[in-house]
Motif scaffolding. Structure first.
Motif, PDB file in Angstrom:
ATOM      1  N   HIS A 169       0.858  -1.228  -0.120  1.00  9.20           N
ATOM      2  CA  HIS A 169       0.103  -0.035   0.090  1.00  9.20           C
ATOM      3  C   HIS A 169       0.825   1.418  -0.097  1.00  9.20           C
ATOM      4  N   TYR A 170       2.140   1.053   0.426  1.00 13.95           N
ATOM      5  CA  TYR A 170       3.162   2.241   0.514  1.00 13.95           C
ATOM      6  C   TYR A 170       4.529   2.026   0.039  1.00 13.95           C
ATOM      7  N   THR A 171       5.033   3.144  -0.464  1.00 13.74           N
ATOM      8  CA  THR A 171       6.569   2.887  -0.575  1.00 13.74           C
ATOM      9  C   THR A 171       7.243   3.196   0.751  1.00 13.74           C
ATOM     10  N   VAL A 172       7.682   2.467   1.481  1.00 17.49           N
ATOM     11  CA  VAL A 172       8.112   2.444   2.943  1.00 17.49           C
ATOM     12  C   VAL A 172       9.662   2.727   2.960  1.00 17.49           C
ATOM     13  N   TYR A 173       9.752   3.759   3.812  1.00 12.33           N
ATOM     14  CA  TYR A 173      11.066   4.066   4.207  1.00 12.33           C
ATOM     15  C   TYR A 173      11.494   4.247   5.625  1.00 12.33           C
ATOM     16  N   ALA A 174      12.146   3.037   6.191  1.00 13.13           N
ATOM     17  CA  ALA A 174      12.529   2.801   7.491  1.00 13.13           C
ATOM     18  C   ALA A 174      13.948   3.261   7.945  1.00 13.13           C
ATOM     19  N   LEU A 175      13.959   4.582   8.679  1.00 10.34           N
ATOM     20  CA  LEU A 175      15.428   5.282   8.919  1.00 10.34           C
ATOM     21  C   LEU A 175      16.030   4.570  10.217  1.00 10.34           C
ATOM     22  N   VAL A 187       3.701  12.582   2.274  1.00  3.44           N
ATOM     23  CA  VAL A 187       4.399  11.462   3.177  1.00  3.44           C
ATOM     24  C   VAL A 187       3.516  11.206   4.561  1.00  3.44           C
ATOM     25  N   THR A 188       3.029  10.067   4.817  1.00 11.16           N
ATOM     26  CA  THR A 188       2.770   9.694   6.058  1.00 11.16           C
ATOM     27  C   THR A 188       4.301   9.372   7.101  1.00 11.16           C
ATOM     28  N   LEU A 189       4.051  10.017   7.901  1.00 11.73           N
ATOM     29  CA  LEU A 189       5.051   9.964   8.987  1.00 11.73           C
ATOM     30  C   LEU A 189       4.490   9.077  10.125  1.00 11.73           C
ATOM     31  N   VAL A 190       5.364   7.790  10.561  1.00 11.69           N
ATOM     32  CA  VAL A 190       4.958   7.009  11.526  1.00 11.69           C
ATOM     33  C   VAL A 190       6.218   6.915  12.467  1.00 11.69           C
ATOM     34  N   LEU A 249      -4.473   0.076  10.600  1.00 13.39           N
ATOM     35  CA  LEU A 249      -5.085   1.582  10.914  1.00 13.39           C
ATOM     36  C   LEU A 249      -4.260   2.264   9.534  1.00 13.39           C
ATOM     37  N   LEU A 250      -3.089   2.062   9.202  1.00 17.13           N
ATOM     38  CA  LEU A 250      -2.468   2.495   8.170  1.00 17.13           C
ATOM     39  C   LEU A 250      -3.123   2.337   6.699  1.00 17.13           C
ATOM     40  N   ASN A 251      -3.087   1.083   6.733  1.00 20.66           N
ATOM     41  CA  ASN A 251      -3.978   0.518   5.281  1.00 20.66           C
ATOM     42  C   ASN A 251      -5.365   0.992   4.784  1.00 20.66           C
ATOM     43  N   ALA A 252      -5.921   1.087   6.077  1.00 24.66           N
ATOM     44  CA  ALA A 252      -7.334   1.822   5.844  1.00 24.66           C
ATOM     45  C   ALA A 252      -7.337   3.208   5.589  1.00 24.66           C
ATOM     46  N   ALA A 253      -6.292   3.996   6.327  1.00 19.85           N
ATOM     47  CA  ALA A 253      -6.192   5.344   5.925  1.00 19.85           C
ATOM     48  C   ALA A 253      -5.756   5.482   4.526  1.00 19.85           C
ATOM     49  N   ASN A 254      -4.746   4.641   3.857  1.00 16.09           N
ATOM     50  CA  ASN A 254      -4.492   4.777   2.480  1.00 16.09           C
ATOM     51  C   ASN A 254      -5.684   4.442   1.791  1.00 16.09           C
ATOM     52  N   ALA A 255      -6.467   3.598   2.155  1.00 18.97           N
ATOM     53  CA  ALA A 255      -7.758   3.226   1.273  1.00 18.97           C
ATOM     54  C   ALA A 255      -8.560   4.387   1.204  1.00 18.97           C
ATOM     55  N   ALA A 256      -8.779   5.201   2.389  1.00 16.93           N
ATOM     56  CA  ALA A 256      -9.730   6.170   2.597  1.00 16.93           C
ATOM     57  C   ALA A 256      -9.219   7.324   1.713  1.00 16.93           C
TER      58      ALA A 256
END
Length: 297
Positions: free
Chosen positions: A66-72, A109-112, A286-293
């Motif tokens: 659902h996202y391009t994920v960047y883990a820093l 960007v979604t910051l998590v 939670l994150l995937n639901a937000a992306n779908a919305a």
């Protein structure tokens, strides 16, 4: 990165490892390492105190469709470069996060973030409103006591690390049972702490210079509390997530709800401080639901 540096012992399927070089003229900046996976809108993961990008090993595969994920790896932590004399207070670590967003020119960007990473997600959103779509702050580490609330052992270790004269010595000695016990103090489900993850953290902790980084991070934890003053400047939507058994007290959570009255709020039953380790499916849903919305909007 220097060739003699150790390599991660944990491989997350579908991820690749990358680096961001220091900017010219910024003497205390080091090379930053990050993991990348998936496809879609950018989502940046920011880890906790004394951990690294692999902290999200279970979450990344659940959201990568659902996202391009960047883990820093935050500055000096994980496999990011340790620079002698560098600062590890909240503003300095925030610069590291902002380098990721600006050097890669990430937008929408979604910051998590979890724990310390949650504070950095919030303050970065305040600094870069044109780049941040949404913030999910998990168990924000912006209250007094922090990791010392894990238990007596954590209080003794942190006090020892911060002590003058003997502090550097104690910071350089990290027995496996002690590290495991402290981390388990942040879990509702103690079995969620995997042995190979402890192995990985111990390998990173043995890097030359890492005890100095650890001591500096603990010494600068009050800067995370001070960073709360930046929260009201955030323009992006915010979702505050807390584990029911998090180290924060109900009064700490209510204080942030009052400071951010428009924020969504979720409390995860029976979960502790490290929700990414013990309840990754909750965050993924939670994150995937937000992306779908967002896709339907």
């Amino acid at each position: 990165m220097p060739s003699q540096e150790p390599r991660p012992t944990i491989l997350i399927p579908g991820t690749t490892s990358h680096t961001i070089v220091p900017r010219t003229g910024h003497g205390h900046e080091g090379t930053l390492r990050y993991l990348k996976a998936g496809r879609g809108a950018p989502l940046v993961l920011l880890h906790t105190v004394r951990t690294q990008a692999e902290h999200f090993r279970l979450l990344i595969p659940l959201i990568a469709d659902h996202y391009t994920v960047y883990a820093l790896d935050l500055p000096g932590m994980g496999y990011s470069e340790i620079v002698p004399g560098a600062s590890y207070d909240e503003p300095a670590m925030r610069v590291g996060v902002e380098r990721l967003l600006t050097e890669l020119d990430l937008l929408d960007v979604t910051l998590v973030g979890e724990s310390m990473g949650a504070v950095l997600a919030l303050t970065t959103a305040a600094d870069l409103p044109e780049r941040v779509r949404r913030v999910v702050a998990v168990n924000t580490y912006d209250f007094r006591g922090g990791i010392a609330r894990s238990g007596l052992l954590a209080r003794v270790v942190v006090s020892g690390v911060l002590a003058p004269v003997v502090g550097p010595v104690i910071a350089g000695v990290e027995p496996r049972p002690a590290l495991s016990k402290i981390l388990q103090g942040g879990l509702g489900d103690k079995s969620a702490l995997r042995e190979d993850y402890v192995d990985e953290l111990l390998q990173v902790g043995a890097r030359p210079g890492y005890p100095t980084v650890a001591r500096s991070v603990y010494r600068n934890l009050p800067s995370l509390i001070a960073a709360r003053s930046r929260y009201p400047g955030i323009k992006a939507p915010i979702h505050l997530v807390y584990g029911e058994k998090d180290w924060s007290r109900p009064s700490d959570r209510e204080a942030n709800k009052r400071l951010l009255p428009a924020a969504d709020f979720t409390q995860v039953p029976d979960a502790g401080h490290f929700i990414s380790l013990e309840r990754p499916h909750v965050l993924a849903d939670l994150l995937n639901a937000a992306n779908a919305a967002n896709a339907q909007a």
